[in-house]
Design an enzyme around this catalytic site. Structure first.
Site, PDB file in Angstrom:
ATOM      1  N   ASP A 162      -1.682  -2.882  -3.461  1.00  0.00           N
ATOM      2  CA  ASP A 162      -0.343  -2.331  -3.664  1.00  0.00           C
ATOM      3  C   ASP A 162       0.622  -3.371  -3.107  1.00  0.00           C
ATOM      4  OD1 ASP A 162       2.069  -1.001  -3.717  1.00  0.00           O
ATOM      5  OD2 ASP A 162       1.436   0.663  -2.443  1.00  0.00           O
TER       6      ASP A 162
ATOM      7  N   THR B   8       8.083  -5.160   0.694  1.00  0.00           N
ATOM      8  CA  THR B   8       8.062  -5.856   1.973  1.00  0.00           C
ATOM      9  C   THR B   8       6.689  -6.361   2.385  1.00  0.00           C
ATOM     10  OG1 THR B   8       7.815  -3.755   3.134  1.00  0.00           O
ATOM     11  CG2 THR B   8      10.049  -4.612   2.886  1.00  0.00           C
ATOM     12  N   ARG B   9       5.621  -5.718   1.920  1.00  0.00           N
ATOM     13  CA  ARG B   9       4.295  -6.182   2.309  1.00  0.00           C
ATOM     14  C   ARG B   9       3.262  -5.795   1.260  1.00  0.00           C
ATOM     15  NH1 ARG B   9       1.597  -2.272   6.631  1.00  0.00           N
ATOM     16  NH2 ARG B   9       2.251  -0.323   5.732  1.00  0.00           N
ATOM     17  N   LEU B  10       2.092  -6.368   1.424  1.00  0.00           N
ATOM     18  CA  LEU B  10       0.988  -6.101   0.531  1.00  0.00           C
ATOM     19  C   LEU B  10      -0.055  -5.286   1.290  1.00  0.00           C
ATOM     20  CD1 LEU B  10      -0.595  -8.381  -1.977  1.00  0.00           C
ATOM     21  CD2 LEU B  10      -2.071  -7.554  -0.171  1.00  0.00           C
ATOM     22  N   LYS B  11      -0.483  -4.175   0.695  1.00  0.00           N
ATOM     23  CA  LYS B  11      -1.531  -3.342   1.291  1.00  0.00           C
ATOM     24  C   LYS B  11      -2.738  -3.419   0.372  1.00  0.00           C
ATOM     25  CE  LYS B  11       1.624  -0.194   1.040  1.00  0.00           C
ATOM     26  NZ  LYS B  11       2.840  -0.880   0.781  1.00  0.00           N
TER      27      LYS B  11
ATOM     28  N   TYR C 128      10.504  10.939 -16.529  1.00  0.00           N
ATOM     29  CA  TYR C 128      11.725  10.160 -16.324  1.00  0.00           C
ATOM     30  C   TYR C 128      12.274   9.710 -17.677  1.00  0.00           C
ATOM     31  CZ  TYR C 128      11.174   9.574 -11.251  1.00  0.00           C
ATOM     32  OH  TYR C 128      11.095   9.767  -9.899  1.00  0.00           O
TER      33      TYR C 128
ATOM     34  N   GLY D 177       8.608   4.564  -9.276  1.00  0.00           N
ATOM     35  CA  GLY D 177       7.818   3.541  -8.605  1.00  0.00           C
ATOM     36  C   GLY D 177       6.391   3.516  -9.132  1.00  0.00           C
TER      37      GLY D 177
ATOM     38  N   ASP E 298       3.713   2.804  -7.605  1.00  0.00           N
ATOM     39  CA  ASP E 298       2.774   3.451  -6.691  1.00  0.00           C
ATOM     40  C   ASP E 298       2.724   4.962  -6.916  1.00  0.00           C
ATOM     41  OD1 ASP E 298       5.396   3.687  -5.736  1.00  0.00           O
ATOM     42  OD2 ASP E 298       4.824   3.452  -3.634  1.00  0.00           O
TER      43      ASP E 298
END
Length: 110
Positions: free
Chosen positions: A6, A10-13, A94, A101, A103
């Protein structure tokens, strides 16, 4: 083994799942070339990753960087997924599906 990524703003998980769908390892790092390369190199030395699935909201340039690093470090071409109008019997309500998003969409599909 399958690496699930993911790549957020701001970051990668990430999580590595085995053939029984059990989590073998997981982590997070900054979305920077050097940090990503270090994470992927360590994974390649410790685990045999055969599939990489990525959901991301990052720019096309960042997706390209991620693609190159995964291929360089793990020897696997990643599969990228985005929010869609429909999948597997689900319909995105939507008006503009891209606003949801990725995710959240993939959590629904899962």
């Amino acid at each position: 083994m399958m690496l699930l990524i993911d790549a957020g703003n701001t970051r990668l998980k990430w999580t590595v799942r085995d053939a029984d769908d059990a989590t073998c390892r997981s982590g997070a790092c900054a979305f920077e070339g050097r940090a990503l390369e270090t994470e992927f190199t360590l994974l390649s030395e410790q685990l045999s990753v055969t599939r990489v699935i990525v959901t991301t909201v990052r720019s096309e340039a960042d997706r390209s960087t991620l693609d190159e690093l995964v291929q360089k470090c793990l020897g696997v071409t990643p599969e990228f997924y985005w929010t869609e109008e429909s999948r597997a019997g689900l319909k995105n309500a939507y008006e503009d599906p891209s606003i949801m998003g990725a995710d959240r969409w993939h959590a629904l599909v899962a």
